[in-house]
Design a protein around this motif. Structure first.
Motif, short mmCIF file in Angstrom:
data_model
loop_
_atom_site.label_atom_id
_atom_site.label_comp_id
_atom_site.label_asym_id
_atom_site.label_seq_id
_atom_site.Cartn_x
_atom_site.Cartn_y
_atom_site.Cartn_z
N GLY A 48 -31.62 8.79 9.54
CA GLY A 48 -31.22 7.55 10.22
C GLY A 48 -31.46 6.32 9.33
O GLY A 48 -30.63 5.40 9.29
N ASN A 49 -32.61 6.33 8.62
CA ASN A 49 -32.90 5.21 7.72
C ASN A 49 -31.88 5.13 6.60
O ASN A 49 -31.45 4.02 6.21
N ASN A 50 -31.50 6.28 6.08
CA ASN A 50 -30.49 6.29 5.01
C ASN A 50 -29.14 5.79 5.53
O ASN A 50 -28.43 5.05 4.85
N ARG A 51 -28.81 6.20 6.77
CA ARG A 51 -27.55 5.73 7.35
C ARG A 51 -27.59 4.21 7.56
O ARG A 51 -26.60 3.51 7.35
N ILE B 9 -28.17 -4.25 14.32
CA ILE B 9 -29.23 -4.16 15.33
C ILE B 9 -28.88 -3.07 16.35
O ILE B 9 -29.72 -2.24 16.72
N ILE B 10 -27.60 -3.08 16.80
CA ILE B 10 -27.17 -2.07 17.78
C ILE B 10 -27.25 -0.67 17.17
O ILE B 10 -27.71 0.28 17.82
N PHE B 11 -26.82 -0.55 15.89
CA PHE B 11 -26.85 0.75 15.24
C PHE B 11 -28.29 1.26 15.09
O PHE B 11 -28.58 2.42 15.38
N ASN B 12 -29.18 0.36 14.63
CA ASN B 12 -30.58 0.77 14.46
C ASN B 12 -31.21 1.12 15.80
O ASN B 12 -31.98 2.09 15.91
N LEU C 231 -25.18 1.60 5.88
CA LEU C 231 -24.43 0.65 6.70
C LEU C 231 -24.62 -0.78 6.19
O LEU C 231 -23.66 -1.55 6.09
N ILE C 232 -25.87 -1.14 5.84
CA ILE C 232 -26.15 -2.49 5.34
C ILE C 232 -25.41 -2.74 4.03
O ILE C 232 -24.82 -3.81 3.81
N LYS C 233 -25.41 -1.73 3.14
CA LYS C 233 -24.69 -1.87 1.87
C LYS C 233 -23.18 -2.04 2.12
O LYS C 233 -22.53 -2.88 1.49
N SER C 234 -22.66 -1.23 3.04
CA SER C 234 -21.22 -1.33 3.34
C SER C 234 -20.89 -2.69 3.94
O SER C 234 -19.87 -3.30 3.59
N VAL D 295 -21.90 -11.15 13.40
CA VAL D 295 -21.35 -9.89 13.94
C VAL D 295 -21.99 -8.69 13.24
O VAL D 295 -22.36 -7.70 13.90
N GLU D 296 -22.12 -8.77 11.91
CA GLU D 296 -22.70 -7.65 11.18
C GLU D 296 -24.16 -7.43 11.55
O GLU D 296 -24.62 -6.29 11.67
N VAL D 297 -24.90 -8.52 11.71
CA VAL D 297 -26.30 -8.40 12.13
C VAL D 297 -26.39 -7.73 13.49
O VAL D 297 -27.23 -6.84 13.72
N ILE D 298 -25.52 -8.16 14.42
CA ILE D 298 -25.52 -7.56 15.75
C ILE D 298 -25.18 -6.08 15.66
O ILE D 298 -25.81 -5.23 16.33
#
Length: 454
Positions: free
Chosen positions: A145-148, A28-31, A152-155, A22-25
């Motif tokens: 966007g990259n920082n976000r 991916i959607i966020f990126n 997001l990945i860290k969170s 779910v997190e990967v999806i």
């Protein structure tokens, strides 16, 4: 590893895999959304650049000022290039050929183009103007966007770690609660030993697998208890019942050998030895029959048996053996539902139990008339066999169900004392009860009952 720990790990691993998916999806959607938004932003930059450099002579001063305000807020690493029909850079002081001819021609061919190179995103548009036809390419790095995305990945990673710990603890608690009845069952099983096979574990509500396990375990204990009883009973009865006639035979032979005796005395001794031998033979046969019946209990198959049909079959048997009218069957009450006449049992063994009772009734009443009453309703099946025999003393009515026990007033009747013992075991095996009502000199009633739940 204990089942509860294994279940906790399995549940945690599966849940973690689902969460990671779910997190990967989500990432991916966020990126993808972030990239799409940045492409839109770059497309706006390309349009603004066209307005600043190509449409400046066609728009008002206020509009041009507004466009320049929007345009001069530069993006990180922003690069803007205008290319004329010859693919030469125009308007921008830096005349370097930032993009090659292939990309420029691709924009000219498709009208719009979006692509990514490393961390840099680029859009290109083909723009028609009175000054000429131009290809405008705008490129920048979406640092925000990259920082976000990194945040997001860290969170997500932190959330995953917390979720894994929480899932393991919750699954461990859930597994303990789910397996608590099994732990209780194991604790009760630990108390079972060869010395207390009569103990039974709690079968619970009888609606789940654990109750089924407890039920089967209790059945196994019942079979083991019966096997142990068989062994103990056989040894005790054999040692008690065989020792007496053997001792008597040995003693009589030793006495007769002490001195010469007359032919009449030898005949008397032989007759006594023959009587003891016949008693020994009868006892041995009874012991073997008892052992056979006990062993059959561990290999028993049960099924619905119609009690009324069985009683009429037994009636026909005794009519052929003793005569018509000697066994009188009274049907006191029958239910409307025929299934209520059925008891879960083994028909041959149940017939043995009833025949033992009826045989005793005839024997101890000197073949007087015997009554067999049948009463059945929605809750009980009751069979009562009544004779007009010698009766059983009240203090001995429980003892007559012991193996090889014979009542004080019945010792002059032929028998071995195992009939009622076997009968009680058979009736108990089919979850029935047996009781005696008897009066000396008046007669005996033996009542067999099978209770059922509504």
């Amino acid at each position: 590893m204990k089942i509860k720990n294994r279940l906790s790990l399995y549940f945690t691993a599966i849940s973690t895999l689902v969460l990671i998916t779910v997190e990967v999806i989500i990432c991916i959607i966020f990126n993808s959304s972030t990239k799409s938004n940045f492409y839109s932003q770059l497309m706006d930059r390309a349009t603004v650049a066209a307005q600043v450099y190509l449409e400046a002579d066609e728009i008002s001063a206020d509009s041009l000022s507004h466009v320049r305000e929007r345009y001069f807020k530069r993006l990180p690493g922003e690069v803007v290039r205008f290319y004329d029909d010859k693919n030469a850079a125009s308007f921008i002081k830096d005349k370097d050929q930032y993009w090659n001819d292939a990309i420029i021609n691709q924009v000219r061919k498709t009208g719009e183009l979006e692509f990514t190179q490393a961390k840099r995103q680029t859009v290109g548009i083909y723009y028609n103007d009175n000054q000429g036809n131009f290809v405008i390419l705008v490129s920048a790095i979406d640092e925000q966007g990259n920082n976000r995305s990194k945040d997001l990945i860290k969170s997500m990673a932190a959330l995953l770690a917390c979720a894994m710990v929480s899932l393991f603890l919750m699954s461990r608690w859930f597994a303990e609660k789910s397996l608590e009845p099994i732990d209780k069952l194991i604790h009760e099983m630990d108390k079972v030993s060869a010395g207390n096979l009569s103990m039974r574990v709690d079968e619970g509500n009888g609606k789940d697998e654990i109750s089924a396990l407890a039920t089967n375990f209790n059945k196994l204990l019942g079979n083991l208890e019966n096997a142990f009883e068989l062994q103990q009973s056989f040894v005790i009865n054999a040692s008690h019942e065989l020792r007496t006639p053997i001792t008597s035979i040995i003693g009589e032979i030793e006495i007769s050998l002490n001195k010469l005796r007359s032919a009449e005395e030898y005949q008397q001794v032989l007759r006594s030895i023959l009587a003891d031998a016949e008693r020994l033979n009868t006892t041995t046969t009874s012991l073997l029959e008892l052992a056979q019946v006990d062993m059959n209990f561990t290999q028993l198959s049960v099924y619905p048996v119609a009690v009324d049909d069985l009683i009429w079959e037994i009636h026909d048997y005794w009519v052929s053996k003793i005569g018509k009218g000697m066994l009188h069957v009274n049907i006191l009450h029958l239910p409307d539902d025929a299934e209520r006449l059925q008891v879960t049992a083994n028909k041959p063994l149940l017939a043995v139990a009833l025949n033992n009772i009826i045989a005793n009734a005839f024997k101890f009443s000197a073949n007087k008339k015997v009554n067999c009453d049948l009463y059945v309703d929605d809750t009980i099946i009751k069979i009562t066999v009544t004779d007009a025999g010698i009766g059983i003393p009240s203090e001995e009515q429980k003892k007559v169900f012991e193996s090889f026990y014979r009542g004080t007033n019945g010792k002059y009747f032929h028998g071995t004392g195992i009939g009622l013992y076997v009968t009680r075991k058979i009736i108990g095996l089919f979850n029935g009860t047996i009781e005696i009502n008897s009066s000396i000199g008046i007669g005996t009633s033996i009542i067999i009952s099978f209770n059922r739940e509504l």
